[in-house]
Write a protein that holds these residues in place. Sequence first.
Motif, PDB file in Angstrom:
ATOM      1  N   CYS A   2       0.854  -1.197   0.000  1.00  0.00           N
ATOM      2  CA  CYS A   2       0.000   0.000   0.000  1.00  0.00           C
ATOM      3  C   CYS A   2       0.881   1.236   0.000  1.00  0.00           C
ATOM      4  N   ASP A   3       0.686   2.116  -0.987  1.00  0.00           N
ATOM      5  CA  ASP A   3       1.454   3.353  -1.041  1.00  0.00           C
ATOM      6  C   ASP A   3       0.592   4.573  -1.373  1.00  0.00           C
ATOM      7  N   SER A   4      -0.737   4.379  -1.343  1.00  0.00           N
ATOM      8  CA  SER A   4      -1.642   5.503  -1.561  1.00  0.00           C
ATOM      9  C   SER A   4      -3.049   5.101  -1.116  1.00  0.00           C
ATOM     10  N   ASP A   5      -3.968   6.049  -1.147  1.00  0.00           N
ATOM     11  CA  ASP A   5      -5.351   5.755  -0.774  1.00  0.00           C
ATOM     12  C   ASP A   5      -5.998   4.786  -1.757  1.00  0.00           C
ATOM     13  N   THR A   6      -5.480   4.722  -2.966  1.00  0.00           N
ATOM     14  CA  THR A   6      -6.105   3.919  -4.015  1.00  0.00           C
ATOM     15  C   THR A   6      -5.293   2.689  -4.418  1.00  0.00           C
ATOM     16  N   HIS A   7      -4.102   2.543  -3.870  1.00  0.00           N
ATOM     17  CA  HIS A   7      -3.285   1.385  -4.237  1.00  0.00           C
ATOM     18  C   HIS A   7      -2.934   0.554  -3.009  1.00  0.00           C
ATOM     19  N   ASN A   8      -3.628  -0.553  -2.848  1.00  0.00           N
ATOM     20  CA  ASN A   8      -3.385  -1.525  -1.788  1.00  0.00           C
ATOM     21  C   ASN A   8      -3.558  -2.888  -2.436  1.00  0.00           C
ATOM     22  N   GLU A   9      -2.475  -3.448  -2.920  1.00  0.00           N
ATOM     23  CA  GLU A   9      -2.517  -4.583  -3.843  1.00  0.00           C
ATOM     24  C   GLU A   9      -1.885  -5.831  -3.255  1.00  0.00           C
ATOM     25  N   LEU A  10      -2.465  -6.984  -3.575  1.00  0.00           N
ATOM     26  CA  LEU A  10      -1.904  -8.269  -3.197  1.00  0.00           C
ATOM     27  C   LEU A  10      -1.052  -8.794  -4.351  1.00  0.00           C
ATOM     28  N   ILE A  11       0.189  -9.189  -4.050  1.00  0.00           N
ATOM     29  CA  ILE A  11       1.133  -9.596  -5.084  1.00  0.00           C
ATOM     30  C   ILE A  11       1.686 -10.985  -4.760  1.00  0.00           C
ATOM     31  N   PRO A  12       1.694 -11.889  -5.750  1.00  0.00           N
ATOM     32  CA  PRO A  12       2.303 -13.206  -5.528  1.00  0.00           C
ATOM     33  C   PRO A  12       3.820 -13.085  -5.525  1.00  0.00           C
ATOM     34  N   SER A  13       4.455 -13.712  -4.558  1.00  0.00           N
ATOM     35  CA  SER A  13       5.912 -13.673  -4.477  1.00  0.00           C
ATOM     36  C   SER A  13       6.542 -14.550  -5.560  1.00  0.00           C
ATOM     37  N   LYS A  14       7.702 -14.136  -6.014  1.00  0.00           N
ATOM     38  CA  LYS A  14       8.498 -15.027  -6.861  1.00  0.00           C
ATOM     39  C   LYS A  14       8.991 -16.179  -6.002  1.00  0.00           C
TER      40      LYS A  14
END
Length: 342
Positions: free
Chosen positions: A327-339
Amino acid sequence: MLQRRKFLEMGTLGIGTIFTKNAWGFSGKANGKKPLVLSTWDAGIDANKEAWKILRSGGRAFDAVEKGVMVTESSINCCVGLGGNPDREGIVTLDACIMDEFGNAGGVLALERILHPISVARRVMEKTPHVYLVGDGAQMFAVEQGFPLEPQKLSPDAEKEYKKWLEKSDYKPQINIEQKEGGQTAFAPNKLSNGAWNHDTIGMIAIDANGNLSGSCTTSGMAFKMRGRVGDSPLVGAGLFVDNEVGAAVSTGLGEEVIKVCGTHLVVELMRQGYSPENACKEAVNRIVKHNGIAKSKEIQVGFLALNKKGEYGAYCIQTGFSFAVCDSDTHNELIPSKHMI
């Protein structure tokens, strides 16, 4: 009350180094002062939201990483906290640690009947001359600090799982238990059919508007562990490490393997040597796999998540299945698969 000695902030804490793209390809300019919060697994999405409220208003990363994981600890439908699976004796024991930008740290191990072990860990850091308090002593301190004792009772989900486990009493940690239901494995969302999150740990690291780093980690430990077992999560240098000149890292997975390589300390020291966060995590995973061999490594999971002073981040794990939230903004809070390696 005793106060832990604070060290003078170095002038370099205000570094404003500009970079244009991080390890995951998000474009746009960002500097070392840009707030950012990362946390492990799907539960990190909600935890990040609470942490971001503090970061976006110019608050301290240390406050953000405490308040963020408290969301997860409070969820009775999550396997972190008092809603988690018990040990072999049917008792839920909690571990947590927290570390600030000055290198101060506090932790609690085998704590019972306290809703927010992360906050007790912070009190240990701020109000005692110690780093850790354990078991009955940790609980006594928590009560003295005003934390109420919760009922000694399993959550409905944990009670169901415990009774099922008692049928065979077989202790064999499952790989990516967070990802499995009915024998099937799939990427997010990691929820059981009853809507409950199935995790036993959340780790969080953050950088605030002043460019300062902090981290936290809280867990109910491995399900049906031996009474008294402690994993990597509350151990500084294993489950969590922060060096404000370099970066921060958290781990997840089979804690015994992380402890053996001082995993998060290793990741941060590799970043000090110039490794990117992702490559530092990858090298730490490589060392675990090298120690165990490929055949044994196929039976375990360990993942690392790291953030450096520039605000660059990355993760790496042994096997597919580990995910983290950014999360780095009010609109970006994303789930990311790890390598992953395997």
